[in-house]
Design a protein around this motif. Structure first.
Motif, PDB file in Angstrom:
ATOM      1  N   MET A  88      10.638   6.417  -1.035  1.00  0.00           N
ATOM      2  CA  MET A  88      10.071   6.362  -2.444  1.00  0.00           C
ATOM      3  C   MET A  88       8.438   5.975  -2.209  1.00  0.00           C
ATOM      4  O   MET A  88       8.414   4.838  -1.597  1.00  0.00           O
ATOM      5  CB  MET A  88      10.660   5.487  -3.464  1.00  0.00           C
ATOM      6  N   SER A  89       7.340   6.734  -2.751  1.00  0.00           N
ATOM      7  CA  SER A  89       6.142   6.383  -2.502  1.00  0.00           C
ATOM      8  C   SER A  89       5.858   5.299  -3.589  1.00  0.00           C
ATOM      9  O   SER A  89       6.281   5.085  -4.327  1.00  0.00           O
ATOM     10  CB  SER A  89       5.412   7.831  -2.562  1.00  0.00           C
ATOM     11  N   ARG A  90       4.591   4.690  -2.894  1.00  0.00           N
ATOM     12  CA  ARG A  90       4.001   3.745  -3.538  1.00  0.00           C
ATOM     13  C   ARG A  90       2.611   3.937  -4.051  1.00  0.00           C
ATOM     14  O   ARG A  90       2.052   4.476  -3.121  1.00  0.00           O
ATOM     15  CB  ARG A  90       4.226   2.446  -2.775  1.00  0.00           C
ATOM     16  N   LEU A  91       2.365   3.217  -5.137  1.00  0.00           N
ATOM     17  CA  LEU A  91       0.785   3.615  -5.624  1.00  0.00           C
ATOM     18  C   LEU A  91       0.286   1.974  -5.443  1.00  0.00           C
ATOM     19  O   LEU A  91       0.798   1.181  -5.869  1.00  0.00           O
ATOM     20  CB  LEU A  91       0.685   4.215  -6.940  1.00  0.00           C
ATOM     21  N   ARG A  92      -1.127   2.103  -4.744  1.00  0.00           N
ATOM     22  CA  ARG A  92      -1.683   0.838  -4.846  1.00  0.00           C
ATOM     23  C   ARG A  92      -3.267   0.951  -5.156  1.00  0.00           C
ATOM     24  O   ARG A  92      -3.637   1.986  -5.110  1.00  0.00           O
ATOM     25  CB  ARG A  92      -1.885   0.182  -3.318  1.00  0.00           C
ATOM     26  N   ILE A  93      -3.600  -0.240  -6.084  1.00  0.00           N
ATOM     27  CA  ILE A  93      -5.067   0.092  -6.793  1.00  0.00           C
ATOM     28  C   ILE A  93      -5.796  -1.160  -6.376  1.00  0.00           C
ATOM     29  O   ILE A  93      -5.284  -2.013  -6.266  1.00  0.00           O
ATOM     30  CB  ILE A  93      -4.781   0.460  -8.104  1.00  0.00           C
ATOM     31  N   ALA A  94      -7.165  -0.972  -6.068  1.00  0.00           N
ATOM     32  CA  ALA A  94      -8.080  -1.831  -5.781  1.00  0.00           C
ATOM     33  C   ALA A  94      -8.745  -2.071  -7.124  1.00  0.00           C
ATOM     34  O   ALA A  94      -9.635  -1.225  -7.610  1.00  0.00           O
ATOM     35  CB  ALA A  94      -9.126  -1.467  -4.655  1.00  0.00           C
ATOM     36  N   LEU A  95      -8.559  -3.092  -7.836  1.00  0.00           N
ATOM     37  CA  LEU A  95      -9.003  -3.284  -9.030  1.00  0.00           C
ATOM     38  C   LEU A  95     -10.460  -3.594  -8.909  1.00  0.00           C
ATOM     39  O   LEU A  95     -11.003  -4.519  -8.247  1.00  0.00           O
ATOM     40  CB  LEU A  95      -8.637  -4.364  -9.839  1.00  0.00           C
ATOM     41  N   PRO A  96     -11.336  -3.232  -9.827  1.00  0.00           N
ATOM     42  CA  PRO A  96     -12.814  -3.868 -10.130  1.00  0.00           C
ATOM     43  C   PRO A  96     -12.774  -5.311 -10.633  1.00  0.00           C
ATOM     44  O   PRO A  96     -11.599  -5.677 -10.840  1.00  0.00           O
ATOM     45  CB  PRO A  96     -13.441  -2.918 -10.950  1.00  0.00           C
ATOM     46  N   PRO A  97     -13.857  -5.694 -10.777  1.00  0.00           N
ATOM     47  CA  PRO A  97     -13.804  -6.895 -11.595  1.00  0.00           C
ATOM     48  C   PRO A  97     -13.260  -7.030 -12.873  1.00  0.00           C
ATOM     49  O   PRO A  97     -13.484  -5.967 -13.559  1.00  0.00           O
ATOM     50  CB  PRO A  97     -15.278  -7.478 -11.562  1.00  0.00           C
ATOM     51  N   LEU A  98     -12.470  -7.783 -13.521  1.00  0.00           N
ATOM     52  CA  LEU A  98     -11.443  -7.667 -14.365  1.00  0.00           C
ATOM     53  C   LEU A  98     -12.203  -7.595 -15.752  1.00  0.00           C
ATOM     54  O   LEU A  98     -11.691  -6.896 -16.678  1.00  0.00           O
ATOM     55  CB  LEU A  98     -10.363  -8.787 -14.583  1.00  0.00           C
ATOM     56  N   ASP A  99     -13.472  -8.129 -15.925  1.00  0.00           N
ATOM     57  CA  ASP A  99     -14.159  -8.208 -17.080  1.00  0.00           C
ATOM     58  C   ASP A  99     -15.019  -6.822 -17.171  1.00  0.00           C
ATOM     59  O   ASP A  99     -15.538  -6.535 -18.215  1.00  0.00           O
ATOM     60  CB  ASP A  99     -15.288  -9.236 -17.109  1.00  0.00           C
ATOM     61  N   GLU A 100     -14.622  -5.948 -16.157  1.00  0.00           N
ATOM     62  CA  GLU A 100     -15.239  -4.567 -16.203  1.00  0.00           C
ATOM     63  C   GLU A 100     -14.095  -3.499 -16.287  1.00  0.00           C
ATOM     64  O   GLU A 100     -14.495  -2.327 -16.334  1.00  0.00           O
ATOM     65  CB  GLU A 100     -16.231  -4.351 -14.806  1.00  0.00           C
ATOM     66  N   LEU A 101     -12.822  -3.884 -16.146  1.00  0.00           N
ATOM     67  CA  LEU A 101     -11.761  -2.982 -16.133  1.00  0.00           C
ATOM     68  C   LEU A 101     -11.730  -2.164 -17.594  1.00  0.00           C
ATOM     69  O   LEU A 101     -11.587  -2.844 -18.649  1.00  0.00           O
ATOM     70  CB  LEU A 101     -10.536  -3.689 -15.893  1.00  0.00           C
ATOM     71  N   ALA A 102     -11.513  -0.811 -17.418  1.00  0.00           N
ATOM     72  CA  ALA A 102     -11.301   0.005 -18.747  1.00  0.00           C
ATOM     73  C   ALA A 102     -10.576   1.130 -18.095  1.00  0.00           C
ATOM     74  O   ALA A 102     -10.689   1.648 -17.029  1.00  0.00           O
ATOM     75  CB  ALA A 102     -12.803   0.360 -19.095  1.00  0.00           C
ATOM     76  N   LEU A 103      -9.787   2.086 -19.196  1.00  0.00           N
ATOM     77  CA  LEU A 103      -9.070   3.177 -18.724  1.00  0.00           C
ATOM     78  C   LEU A 103     -10.043   4.042 -18.266  1.00  0.00           C
ATOM     79  O   LEU A 103      -9.674   4.851 -17.359  1.00  0.00           O
ATOM     80  CB  LEU A 103      -8.727   3.516 -20.090  1.00  0.00           C
ATOM     81  N   GLU A 104     -11.189   4.292 -18.539  1.00  0.00           N
ATOM     82  CA  GLU A 104     -11.975   5.490 -18.272  1.00  0.00           C
ATOM     83  C   GLU A 104     -12.969   5.039 -16.874  1.00  0.00           C
ATOM     84  O   GLU A 104     -13.559   5.732 -16.266  1.00  0.00           O
ATOM     85  CB  GLU A 104     -13.200   6.008 -19.316  1.00  0.00           C
TER      86      GLU A 104
ATOM     87  N   ARG B 132      -1.946   6.196  -1.790  1.00  0.00           N
ATOM     88  CA  ARG B 132      -0.569   6.403  -2.121  1.00  0.00           C
ATOM     89  C   ARG B 132       0.127   6.454  -0.589  1.00  0.00           C
ATOM     90  O   ARG B 132      -0.225   6.713   0.263  1.00  0.00           O
ATOM     91  CB  ARG B 132      -0.177   7.908  -2.445  1.00  0.00           C
ATOM     92  N   LEU B 133       1.178   5.538  -0.546  1.00  0.00           N
ATOM     93  CA  LEU B 133       1.881   5.204   0.612  1.00  0.00           C
ATOM     94  C   LEU B 133       3.549   5.589   0.521  1.00  0.00           C
ATOM     95  O   LEU B 133       3.924   6.063  -0.411  1.00  0.00           O
ATOM     96  CB  LEU B 133       2.100   3.500   0.975  1.00  0.00           C
ATOM     97  N   ASP B 134       3.563   6.217   1.574  1.00  0.00           N
ATOM     98  CA  ASP B 134       5.198   6.854   1.719  1.00  0.00           C
ATOM     99  C   ASP B 134       6.310   5.575   1.783  1.00  0.00           C
ATOM    100  O   ASP B 134       5.813   4.652   1.914  1.00  0.00           O
ATOM    101  CB  ASP B 134       5.315   7.732   2.756  1.00  0.00           C
ATOM    102  N   ARG B 135       7.403   6.000   2.037  1.00  0.00           N
ATOM    103  CA  ARG B 135       8.535   5.043   1.867  1.00  0.00           C
ATOM    104  C   ARG B 135       8.452   4.321   3.206  1.00  0.00           C
ATOM    105  O   ARG B 135       8.942   2.986   3.281  1.00  0.00           O
ATOM    106  CB  ARG B 135       9.837   5.758   1.656  1.00  0.00           C
TER     107      ARG B 135
END
Length: 391
Positions: A1-17, A24-27
Motif C-alpha cells: 500500500m502506497s503512502r502519502l507524505r506532506i511537508a507542511l508550511p508554517p501552520l499559521d499559513e496553512l490553507a486549502l489553496e 508518494r512512497l510504495d509499500r
C-alpha cells in the motif's frame, strides 16, 4: 500500500489553496513520486486519503531530556514536569508528546498549542485527508547508521537526525556544522550542494524516506478531544486523591487500634505486677485506684474474702468479660460489673450454675452483672432470674 507524505508550511499559513511539497512512497518505503501542488488537490479521491505530515522547522518544537530509569507510567509525569520549564505559555493549552527512554537515558519530546493542532485537523479534513501521523521535520530524514548523522537544509533551518527517536532543528547552520564535524560523526547530506566538501551526499528523494518514530503529535489534532481529555484527567486525579485519603485513614485507624490494644495489655500487666493479690485484671485503671485507696485506708487485702474473692470467681467463671468491662464497683460485699456497650451476650449460661454452686448469686442489671454471696437467696432463684433476664 502506497503512502502519502506532506511537508507542511508554517501552520499559521496553512490553507486549502496553499501549495505544499509532497511525496508518494510504495509499500517498501521507496519514493516513487515527488511534487508540489495545492493541499486541496491531494485529497480528491473518493474516500479520505491517509497522510503522514511533517511540520515546518519553525513549528518543530523538538528537544530531548535526560531521565533516570523509571516505570512507563512515571515517565509521562516526569516529562510533563520537565516540559513546564521549556514551554513558553500556559502548559495546559499545549499538547505534549514524547517517546520512550533510549539507551543513553534520553527522552525526545515535542509540543504545540492544542488550538493550532485542531485547526490543522479541520483543514486536512476539508481537503479529504485523514491524518495518520504528525511529526517534527527532522523525522522525514532517513535514519542514519551508528556513527552517522542525516542532515538537510529547509528554509534556512538545519535539520539533524541522530537516530530513530532523536532529531533536532538548528537555526545556526554554519556553527552547528562545524561542531558536528568536530565531534567525529560521519555527516550525510540529503539534497544538492552540500555546504562542506567532506559531507556524504544523498539523493534529494531521501529527504522523504525516513522511518517515523513510535510517537507523534497527531493525537492532539482531533477536534473536541481537549475537553474530554481534560475532564477525564481531572476526574482521575480526584479519584486517586480520594483513594489515597481513604487508604491512609484506614491505615491510621488500624495503627491506632493496635496501639490501644498494646497499651491496654501493658497496663494490665503492670497492675498485676504491682498488686499480685488481684486474681484477674478486668479494668486495670479502676482496679489500681481501688487497691491504692484500700491501702491508704489501711484495709487488709485478703484474697479469700470480700472483693478479691468475688473478683477471682468472676474472672474464673466469666472469662468472656476480660477486656470488656467498662467499670466495676464493690460495695456491701457485692461486685457490680458494668460492660462496654458493644459487648456481645454470651450464648453459654453454664457459668451461672458454676457460680451458684460456689455460693454466689448472679443478677443481670442493666448492661452488666451483679455478683455477691448467695446468703439469704436460694441458688435456683438466682439462676432463674438471671437466665430469664439473659433471654
Amino acid at each position: 500500500m502506497s503512502r502519502l507524505r506532506i511537508a507542511l508550511p508554517p501552520l499559521d499559513e496553512l490553507a486549502l489553496e496553499g501549495p505544499v511539497d509532497f511525496a508518494r512512497l510504495d509499500r517498501s518505503g521507496r519514493v516513487n513520486e515527488i511534487g508540489r501542488c495545492p493541499l486541496g488537490q491531494l485529497g480528491k479521491a473518493g474516500k479520505p486519503t491517509a497522510v503522514e505530515c511533517f511540520l515546518h522547522p519553525l513549528d518543530s518544537l523538538l528537544t530531548s531530556i535526560e531521565l533516570p530509569q523509571l516505570p512507563a507510567a512515571r515517565i509521562k509525569a516526569a516529562v510533563a514536569c520537565a516540559a513546564q520549564a521549556l514551554i513558553l505559555g500556559p502548559s495546559e493549552q499545549m499538547h505534549l508528546a514524547h517517546g520512550a527512554r533510549d539507551g543513553q537515558g534520553q527522552v525526545s519530546l515535542s509540543w504545540l498549542p492544542r488550538s493550532t493542532l485542531q485547526a490543522l485537523g479541520r483543514v486536512l479534513e476539508q481537503a479529504g485527508l485523514k491524518l495518520q501521523g504528525l511529526y517534527p521535520a527532522p523525522y522525514a530524514l532517513p535514519v542514519p547508521l551508528p556513527g552517522q548523522l542525516s542532515l538537510c537544509l529547509v528554509d534556512g533551518q538545519l535539520l539533524v537526525r541522530q537516530s530513530i527517536g532523536q532529531g533536532s532543528v538548528q537555526p545556526l547552520v554554519e556553527e552547528t556544522l562545524e561542531q558536528l564535524r568536530a565531534s567525529g560523526s560521519e555527516l550525510c547530506w540529503v539534497g544538492n550542494d552540500p555546504p562542506l566538501p567532506l559531507l556524504q551526499q544523498l539523493p534529494v528523494e531521501q529527504r522523504w524516506s525516513g522511518t517515523p518514530p513510535s510517537w507523534g503529535l497527531h493525537s492532539g489534532a482531533a477536534a473536541g478531544g481537549v475537553a474530554v481529555r481534560g475532564w477525564g484527567r481531572a476526574l482521575g486525579c480526584c479519584a486517586l486523591a480520594v483513594a489515597v485519603w481513604v487508604l491512609g485513614l484506614n491505615l491510621y485507624a488500624a495503627r491506632e487500634a493496635e496501639q490501644g490494644q498494646r497499651l491496654k495489655a501493658q497496663m494490665s500487666q503492670r497492675v498485676k505486677q504491682v498488686f499480685p493479690e488481684l486474681p484477674v485484671v478486668l479494668n486495670p485503671l479502676q482496679q489500681a485506684r481501688q487497691q491504692l485507696a484500700a491501702r491508704q485506708a489501711g484495709a487488709a487485702a485478703d484474697p479469700s474474702q470480700g472483693f478479691a474473692s468475688l473478683l477471682a470467681q468472676a474472672g474464673t467463671a466469666m472469662p468472656f468479660m476480660v477486656g470488656s468491662v467498662q467499670s466495676l464497683t464493690f460495695a456491701q460485699e457485692r461486685l457490680q460489673l458494668e460492660l462496654l456497650a458493644d459487648t456481645p451476650n454470651s450464648a453459654d449460661s453454664g457459668w451461672q450454675g458454676t457460680l451458684t454452686q460456689a455460693g454466689y448469686s448472679v443478677l443481670r442489671e442493666g448492661n452488666g452483672w451483679v455478683l455477691g454471696p448467695a446468703a439469704g437467696q436460694p441458688a435456683n432463684t438466682v439462676d432463674n432470674a438471671s437466665g430469664d433476664d439473659n433471654e
